[in-house]
Structures are given as structure tokens and as C-alpha cells.
Design a protein around this motif. Structure first.
Motif, PDB file in Angstrom:
ATOM      1  N   LEU A 181      -5.531  11.107 -16.889  1.00 42.65           N
ATOM      2  CA  LEU A 181      -6.247   9.857 -16.620  1.00 42.65           C
ATOM      3  C   LEU A 181      -5.514   8.996 -15.590  1.00 42.65           C
ATOM      4  CD1 LEU A 181      -7.432   9.106 -20.258  1.00 42.65           C
ATOM      5  CD2 LEU A 181      -8.755  10.066 -18.362  1.00 42.65           C
ATOM      6  N   THR A 182      -4.180   9.029 -15.569  1.00 45.42           N
ATOM      7  CA  THR A 182      -3.465   8.271 -14.536  1.00 45.42           C
ATOM      8  C   THR A 182      -3.632   8.922 -13.166  1.00 45.42           C
ATOM      9  OG1 THR A 182      -1.396   9.415 -15.146  1.00 45.42           O
ATOM     10  CG2 THR A 182      -1.765   7.205 -16.070  1.00 45.42           C
ATOM     11  N   LEU A 183      -3.699  10.248 -13.114  1.00 45.51           N
ATOM     12  CA  LEU A 183      -3.980  10.915 -11.840  1.00 45.51           C
ATOM     13  C   LEU A 183      -5.372  10.552 -11.334  1.00 45.51           C
ATOM     14  CD1 LEU A 183      -2.483  14.472 -12.453  1.00 45.51           C
ATOM     15  CD2 LEU A 183      -1.726  12.827 -10.722  1.00 45.51           C
ATOM     16  N   LEU A 184      -6.332  10.475 -12.247  1.00 51.93           N
ATOM     17  CA  LEU A 184      -7.683  10.065 -11.878  1.00 51.93           C
ATOM     18  C   LEU A 184      -7.666   8.670 -11.281  1.00 51.93           C
ATOM     19  CD1 LEU A 184     -10.519  11.383 -12.176  1.00 51.93           C
ATOM     20  CD2 LEU A 184     -10.769  10.122 -14.314  1.00 51.93           C
ATOM     21  N   TRP A 185      -6.874   7.797 -11.850  1.00 60.16           N
ATOM     22  CA  TRP A 185      -6.732   6.414 -11.382  1.00 60.16           C
ATOM     23  C   TRP A 185      -6.058   6.378 -10.014  1.00 60.16           C
ATOM     24  CZ3 TRP A 185      -4.368   2.192 -15.120  1.00 60.16           C
ATOM     25  CH2 TRP A 185      -4.451   0.936 -14.512  1.00 60.16           C
ATOM     26  N   GLY A 195       4.097   6.376  -8.480  1.00 65.31           N
ATOM     27  CA  GLY A 195       2.688   6.059  -8.677  1.00 65.31           C
ATOM     28  C   GLY A 195       2.427   5.457 -10.042  1.00 65.31           C
ATOM     29  N   TRP A 196       3.009   6.057 -11.079  1.00 61.36           N
ATOM     30  CA  TRP A 196       2.850   5.504 -12.431  1.00 61.36           C
ATOM     31  C   TRP A 196       3.346   4.061 -12.489  1.00 61.36           C
ATOM     32  CZ3 TRP A 196       5.197  10.327 -15.262  1.00 61.36           C
ATOM     33  CH2 TRP A 196       4.197  11.294 -15.412  1.00 61.36           C
ATOM     34  N   ALA A 197       4.505   3.820 -11.893  1.00 65.50           N
ATOM     35  CA  ALA A 197       5.084   2.469 -11.946  1.00 65.50           C
ATOM     36  C   ALA A 197       4.162   1.446 -11.302  1.00 65.50           C
ATOM     37  CB  ALA A 197       6.452   2.457 -11.261  1.00 65.50           C
ATOM     38  N   SER A 198       3.388   1.866 -10.290  1.00 62.37           N
ATOM     39  CA  SER A 198       2.478   0.934  -9.634  1.00 62.37           C
ATOM     40  C   SER A 198       1.288   0.549 -10.512  1.00 62.37           C
ATOM     41  CB  SER A 198       1.964   1.542  -8.319  1.00 62.37           C
ATOM     42  OG  SER A 198       1.006   2.561  -8.575  1.00 62.37           O
ATOM     43  N   LEU A 199       1.071   1.297 -11.603  1.00 65.65           N
ATOM     44  CA  LEU A 199      -0.042   1.005 -12.506  1.00 65.65           C
ATOM     45  C   LEU A 199       0.321  -0.027 -13.563  1.00 65.65           C
ATOM     46  CD1 LEU A 199      -1.408   4.628 -13.111  1.00 65.65           C
ATOM     47  CD2 LEU A 199      -2.171   2.944 -11.430  1.00 65.65           C
ATOM     48  N   ASP A 209       0.866  -1.173   0.000  1.00 70.30           N
ATOM     49  CA  ASP A 209       0.000   0.000   0.000  1.00 70.30           C
ATOM     50  C   ASP A 209       0.900   1.219   0.000  1.00 70.30           C
ATOM     51  OD1 ASP A 209      -1.821   1.969   0.355  1.00 70.30           O
ATOM     52  OD2 ASP A 209      -2.819   1.032   2.088  1.00 70.30           O
ATOM     53  N   LEU A 210       0.771   2.039  -1.030  1.00 68.83           N
ATOM     54  CA  LEU A 210       1.630   3.197  -1.152  1.00 68.83           C
ATOM     55  C   LEU A 210       1.128   4.384  -0.350  1.00 68.83           C
ATOM     56  CD1 LEU A 210       2.501   3.077  -4.955  1.00 68.83           C
ATOM     57  CD2 LEU A 210       3.746   2.093  -3.044  1.00 68.83           C
ATOM     58  N   GLY A 211       0.060   4.211   0.379  1.00 66.90           N
ATOM     59  CA  GLY A 211      -0.467   5.317   1.151  1.00 66.90           C
ATOM     60  C   GLY A 211       0.329   5.548   2.419  1.00 66.90           C
ATOM     61  N   LEU A 215      -5.565   8.704  -7.704  1.00 65.02           N
ATOM     62  CA  LEU A 215      -6.171   9.438  -6.595  1.00 65.02           C
ATOM     63  C   LEU A 215      -7.562   8.952  -6.227  1.00 65.02           C
ATOM     64  CD1 LEU A 215      -4.922  12.983  -7.618  1.00 65.02           C
ATOM     65  CD2 LEU A 215      -4.155  11.632  -5.657  1.00 65.02           C
ATOM     66  N   ASN A 216      -8.012   7.879  -6.863  1.00 68.37           N
ATOM     67  CA  ASN A 216      -9.259   7.215  -6.456  1.00 68.37           C
ATOM     68  C   ASN A 216      -9.010   5.797  -5.958  1.00 68.37           C
ATOM     69  OD1 ASN A 216     -11.771   8.924  -7.055  1.00 68.37           O
ATOM     70  ND2 ASN A 216     -10.570   9.211  -8.919  1.00 68.37           N
ATOM     71  N   SER A 217      -7.749   5.460  -5.713  1.00 73.58           N
ATOM     72  CA  SER A 217      -7.405   4.097  -5.309  1.00 73.58           C
ATOM     73  C   SER A 217      -6.804   4.091  -3.909  1.00 73.58           C
ATOM     74  CB  SER A 217      -6.400   3.498  -6.296  1.00 73.58           C
ATOM     75  OG  SER A 217      -5.126   4.104  -6.134  1.00 73.58           O
ATOM     76  N   SER A 218      -6.543   2.887  -3.401  1.00 73.64           N
ATOM     77  CA  SER A 218      -5.960   2.758  -2.064  1.00 73.64           C
ATOM     78  C   SER A 218      -4.503   3.190  -2.033  1.00 73.64           C
ATOM     79  CB  SER A 218      -6.077   1.312  -1.587  1.00 73.64           C
ATOM     80  OG  SER A 218      -5.401   0.440  -2.472  1.00 73.64           O
ATOM     81  N   ARG A 219      -3.933   3.520  -3.190  1.00 75.53           N
ATOM     82  CA  ARG A 219      -2.571   4.059  -3.216  1.00 75.53           C
ATOM     83  C   ARG A 219      -2.505   5.414  -2.515  1.00 75.53           C
ATOM     84  NH1 ARG A 219      -3.883   1.685  -7.946  1.00 75.53           N
ATOM     85  NH2 ARG A 219      -2.433   0.211  -8.929  1.00 75.53           N
ATOM     86  N   THR A 220      -3.639   6.108  -2.452  1.00 76.13           N
ATOM     87  CA  THR A 220      -3.724   7.420  -1.813  1.00 76.13           C
ATOM     88  C   THR A 220      -4.474   7.292  -0.488  1.00 76.13           C
ATOM     89  OG1 THR A 220      -3.844   8.453  -3.995  1.00 76.13           O
ATOM     90  CG2 THR A 220      -4.529   9.796  -2.123  1.00 76.13           C
ATOM     91  N   PRO A 221      -3.962   7.874   0.602  1.00 79.15           N
ATOM     92  CA  PRO A 221      -4.703   7.847   1.867  1.00 79.15           C
ATOM     93  C   PRO A 221      -6.129   8.367   1.678  1.00 79.15           C
ATOM     94  CG  PRO A 221      -2.499   8.714   2.211  1.00 79.15           C
ATOM     95  CD  PRO A 221      -2.669   8.568   0.732  1.00 79.15           C
ATOM     96  N   ARG A 222      -7.073   7.769   2.374  1.00 76.77           N
ATOM     97  CA  ARG A 222      -8.487   8.038   2.128  1.00 76.77           C
ATOM     98  C   ARG A 222      -8.831   9.520   2.203  1.00 76.77           C
ATOM     99  NH1 ARG A 222     -12.612   4.818   1.748  1.00 76.77           N
ATOM    100  NH2 ARG A 222     -11.363   3.039   2.459  1.00 76.77           N
ATOM    101  N   GLU A 223      -8.296  10.237   3.185  1.00 80.63           N
ATOM    102  CA  GLU A 223      -8.697  11.637   3.348  1.00 80.63           C
ATOM    103  C   GLU A 223      -8.218  12.534   2.215  1.00 80.63           C
ATOM    104  OE1 GLU A 223      -6.681  14.102   6.321  1.00 80.63           O
ATOM    105  OE2 GLU A 223      -5.429  12.360   6.789  1.00 80.63           O
ATOM    106  N   TRP A 224      -7.230  12.041   1.429  1.00 79.17           N
ATOM    107  CA  TRP A 224      -6.700  12.863   0.348  1.00 79.17           C
ATOM    108  C   TRP A 224      -7.099  12.354  -1.033  1.00 79.17           C
ATOM    109  CZ3 TRP A 224      -5.689  17.187   2.336  1.00 79.17           C
ATOM    110  CH2 TRP A 224      -5.083  17.286   3.590  1.00 79.17           C
ATOM    111  N   ARG A 225      -8.024  11.402  -1.072  1.00 80.80           N
ATOM    112  CA  ARG A 225      -8.499  10.956  -2.380  1.00 80.80           C
ATOM    113  C   ARG A 225      -9.411  12.003  -3.010  1.00 80.80           C
ATOM    114  NH1 ARG A 225      -9.954   4.759  -0.509  1.00 80.80           N
ATOM    115  NH2 ARG A 225      -7.862   4.319   0.315  1.00 80.80           N
ATOM    116  N   ASN A 226      -9.694  11.827  -4.275  1.00 79.47           N
ATOM    117  CA  ASN A 226     -10.505  12.790  -5.020  1.00 79.47           C
ATOM    118  C   ASN A 226     -11.921  12.900  -4.463  1.00 79.47           C
ATOM    119  OD1 ASN A 226      -8.495  13.447  -6.783  1.00 79.47           O
ATOM    120  ND2 ASN A 226      -9.389  12.433  -8.555  1.00 79.47           N
ATOM    121  N   GLY A 227     -12.426  14.127  -4.451  1.00 78.60           N
ATOM    122  CA  GLY A 227     -13.842  14.359  -4.224  1.00 78.60           C
ATOM    123  C   GLY A 227     -14.542  14.502  -5.577  1.00 78.60           C
ATOM    124  N   HIS A 228     -15.812  14.860  -5.529  1.00 81.27           N
ATOM    125  CA  HIS A 228     -16.584  14.972  -6.767  1.00 81.27           C
ATOM    126  C   HIS A 228     -16.024  16.054  -7.685  1.00 81.27           C
ATOM    127  CE1 HIS A 228     -19.437  12.081  -5.376  1.00 81.27           C
ATOM    128  NE2 HIS A 228     -19.851  12.824  -4.349  1.00 81.27           N
TER     129      HIS A 228
END
Length: 440
Positions: free
Chosen positions: A391-395, A91-95, A10-12, A397-410
Motif C-alpha cells: 500500500l505504501t508503494l501504491l501511494w 520514500g517511506w519517511a516522506s509519508l 520534490d523527491l523526483g 508511485l502515484n504521487s509527485s515523489r515519482t517522476p511522471r514517466e515512471w509512475r504507475n500505470g493501470h
């Protein structure tokens, strides 16, 4: 999450209380100035001038929307770096390995062609200011060498200060020109209404203006400059967001000012401006004739500041990204933000190797016709990078790679999705427009 080596991790951020947030303050501003200076080059100024000369104030709203799109992209890059303590390439490498190969090919070909373009762009105003000193090619070589020496021997702190001074020059020149041409404020405010000109390809031209200004690989470099500044954790998030807004407020001033010049000086007089950087030299002559030698000379100084900040900004920022890329390939399992903050990346042989690649091989292109097939590949890769980033940022920042409080909002998801779609349309158009029949 599975990384490219097959490990699951987990990269978070780790559980537990996060770092205390820093108070948002103007005295911290820095990386935003750097990304604004690097992102707005001579080509962006020409595009905005031509939009103003062709459509008057009609597309002013598109320039403003373009700045908002870039705010969302740069904020997402900075948020990834600060919330995870990892770099964007990590982050890119993890994709998947496909991101690694895309970046490797992009960095090598793009760097070769861009190096020549940046040196040539910086040389044009110098040759116009000092026409009898040396030929354009040698001015270009001189600019490349000065950029190489400056970035090679200076750390981020000095680099940021010099960029800030040059941004100040750009700001003074563009704002002065905007006032000098006496803009029609009524028409300018009307230009904030979202209207598309009733002309052929007007929709694509509008999308091009939204996506074109300040939108390059330097958006991805923003997170690297944030870390190089010493901001390495989520405690700096408020500061980064203020810094990012300042960046694109500054970009917006440049864009609006040059659109005013295009609308008042060129559109009203029905003057057609040449495409490419030569159009700015032509504008310098027009200003010289209309307002006197001082105004024409001041504009050329601003033109040089815009071109040279793009040169040294790419020399520094993309070299940091390339050094990070090779560090990962050499076996560093996790690319950490604190490596950038320490300055070790700027002293690494990989950073300096890419600096040399940006400087010396491209000098060949200054003395000969551009290699046709290589330019087409360069155009395709350049068109593909911005949708790749969005599109990779969208991917990520909506995954568990990013801590929950800093993931994307609407709002973030909506802006990144819109940016991805915008750049995807522009990429398809640019790839479609390439002369493929001649390529084969």
C-alpha cells in the motif's frame, strides 16, 4: 512533498534529459537471483509441499499467481529506487513519522526472532547429514557465525556470486526431484485452471499459498540490492525489469517442482508431512526410503542451500535497510542510491550493528522455549509488513515523489492493489488466529 523534517521538496528526478537506457542483457542479472534465493526458504518449501500433499495439483495455479504478485511488488521497489535515485526508506519517511516507528519496532523484534529461526532452519539439514558431529543448537550457532563473518567481510559483488552458486544447487536439486517423482503432466496442466478445493478454509489456504512463497521483507530489500549492484538511475530500468522476471521465474521453478513432489510422492501415497522445517527432514527420510540414499542426501543439500541463502540474504539485505534507516534518523536529509552503490553502507557501523543483532541475541532462543508474547508480536508485525509494503508503494508511485514517466500505470496499480488486499486479508487472519487470551 512534506518530509518528516517539515521541509517541502520534490523527491523526483530533476528536469532535463534522463540517463541513456542500458540494453537489457542476461549478463547483468544478479539482484533478482539474490531476492529469489533469499525469499524462498525452508518454510516456503514446506508450505508448497503440504499444499501438494493435501490438494495434489489443484492449487498449482495459485503458486503461479503468487509469483506474478511478487513480480509486481519487487518491480515497484526497483522502479522507485531507479526513477528517484532515493531509497525506499527515504520514500517511506516522506509519508510521515508513523512509517519510521513501524519499521523501527519491526526491525528490532522481527530481527531477534527471525535470527533464531534462520539459524535453526540452516542447522536442521546439517544435523541430518552429520548426526553425530554436534547438537542442533551448536549447528545453528555455527551457521549464524559463518553468515556473520561472510557478510561482514565481503561486499555485494562477492555476496551475489555465492548466492548464485547456492541458487544453482537449489535449482538442480528441485528440478531433479520433480523429474524423479515422474509428475502427471495432464493433471499438472489441469492444475493451472483456477479451482478452489471444496474443503474447510480452502479459500484462506489458497490465499496463503499465493501470498506465502517468496513474500517477505526481502521484496523491499530488492531495491537496495539493485543499487548495491551499481544500478542507480532510470537508465537501468529495462535491465532491472528483466532481472526481476528472472527472479520470479526462478522462484516459480522452485515452487512448481516442490508442488510436484508433494502431489506425486505425498498426495498419491496419502503421506502426511509435519509442519515447520522438520517436515523437510521427514521428506528427506521418505526420499531415502523410496529412491535411495543418494536422492535423500541430495535433497538435504538442497534444503541447506535454501535455508542458508535465506540466512545470509537477510543478514545482508535487511542490514542495508536498517543502516539506511539509521542514516536518515541521524540527520542525512536524503538517502541516496549512490551511497549503496559505493559500498559505504556495507562498511558502516550501523550495518554491522544490525548484523550483530541478527546473530548473537537470537542464539539465546536456540537453548530455550520461544518467548510466547514476543512470538505473538513477531507474528503480528510480520503479517502487517506485506500490506504495508504494497500500500505504501501504491501511494509513492502515484504521487509527485515519482517522476511522471515512471509512475504507475493501470496494470501496476491493479497488481499492487490486489497484492495489498491479498496481504491485508492474510494479515487479519493471522492476527485473528493469535492466542490473544493467553497473551493477556
Amino acid at each position: 512533498m512534506a518530509d518528516t523534517t517539515g521541509n517541502t521538496q520534490d523527491l523526483g528526478a530533476k528536469d532535463g534529459p534522463g540517463p541513456q537506457p542500458r540494453r537489457s542483457s542476461w549478463r547483468y542479472i544478479g539482484p533478482g537471483i539474490v531476492v529469489a534465493a533469499t525469499g524462498v526458504g525452508a518454510g516456503d518449501l514446506v508450505a508448497t509441499l503440504i499444499a501438494g500433499s493435501n490438494f495434489g495439483y489443484t492449487l498449482l495455479w495459485a503458486a503461479v499467481v503468487g509469483c506474478l504478485v511478487k513480480i509486481s511488488l519487487a518491480e515497484a521497489c526497483g522502479r522507485w529506487h531507479l526513477s528517484t535515485g532515493r531509497t525506499l526508506f527515504d520514500g517511506w519517511a516522506s509519508l510521515g513519522s508513523w512509517t519510521t516507528w513501524f519499521f523501527a519496532v519491526y526491525a528490532v523484534i522481527w530481527g531477534f526472532v527471525y535470527g533464531a529461526a534462520a539459524m535453526s532452519s540452516s542447522a536442521l539439514p546439517l544435523q541430518a547429514l552429520f548426526p553425530s558431529v554436534m547438537d542442533l543448537e551448536y549447528w545453528g550457532i555455527s551457521c549464524g557465525l559463518v553468515g556473520l563473518v561472510f557478510v561482514w567481510f565481503n561486499k555485494y559483488a562477492v555476496f551475489e556470486k555465492v548466492m548464485t552458486v547456492l541458487v544453482g544447487v537449489m535449482f538442480v536439486v528441485t528440478v531433479y526431484l520433480a523429474f524423479r517423482v515422474t509428475p502427471n503432466l495432464g493433471d499438472a496442466f489441469a492444475g493451472l485452471l483456477p479451482v478452489v478445493p471444496d474443503e474447510k478454509d480452502s479459500i484462506l489456504n489458497t490465499l496463503g499459498l499465493i501470498g506465502g512463497v517468496g513474500g517477505t521483507i526481502t521484496l523491499a530489500a530488492y531495491g537496495y540490492w539493485v543499487n548495491a549492484k551499481g544500478w542507480t538511475n532510470s537508465g537501468w530500468m529495462k535491465v532491472m525489469r528483466l532481472d526481476n522476471r528472472v527472479a520470479y521465474l526462478t522462484t516459480g521453478v522452485f515452487v512448481v517442482a516442490m508442488l510436484f513432489v508433494g502431489a506425486e510422492l505425498l498426495h498419491s501415497a496419502n503421506i502426511a508431512l509435519s509442519g515447520g522445517d522438520q517436515g523437510l527432514v521427514q521428506l528427506g527420510d521418505i526420499l531415502d526410503d523410496r529412491y535411495g540414499t543418494t536422492t535423500g542426501t541430495l535433497f538435504l543439500v538442497g534444503f541447506f542451500a535454501a535455508s542458508f541463502t535465506s540466512l545470509i540474504g537477510v543478514w545482508h539485505g535487511v542490514s542495508l535497510m536498517f543502516a539506511d534507516f539509521l542514516a536518515r534518523r541521524r540527520g542525512e536529509r536524503q538517502a541516496r542510491a549512490d551511497e549503496l552503490a559505493s559500498g559505504r553502507r556495507e562498511r558502516s557501523w550501523t550495518f554491522r550493528a544490525y548484523l550483530l543483532w541478527l546473530t548473537f541475541p537470537p542464539m539465546i532462543l536456540l537453548f530455550q522455549d520461544e518467548p510466547f508474547r514476543l512470538i505473538i508480536i513477531y507474528g503480528v508485525l510480520g503479517a502487517a509488513f506485506m500490506p504495508f509494503l504494497a500500500l505504501t508503494l501504491l501511494w509513492l508511485l502515484n504521487s509527485s515523489r515519482t517522476p511522471r514517466e515512471w509512475r504507475n500505470g493501470h496494470l501496476s496499480n491493479g497488481m499492487l492493489a490486489a497484492a495489498g488486499l491479498l496481504f491485508l486479508v492474510l494479515a487479519v487472519k493471522q492476527i485473528w488466529d493469535q492466542p490473544w487470551s493467553e497473551f493477556f
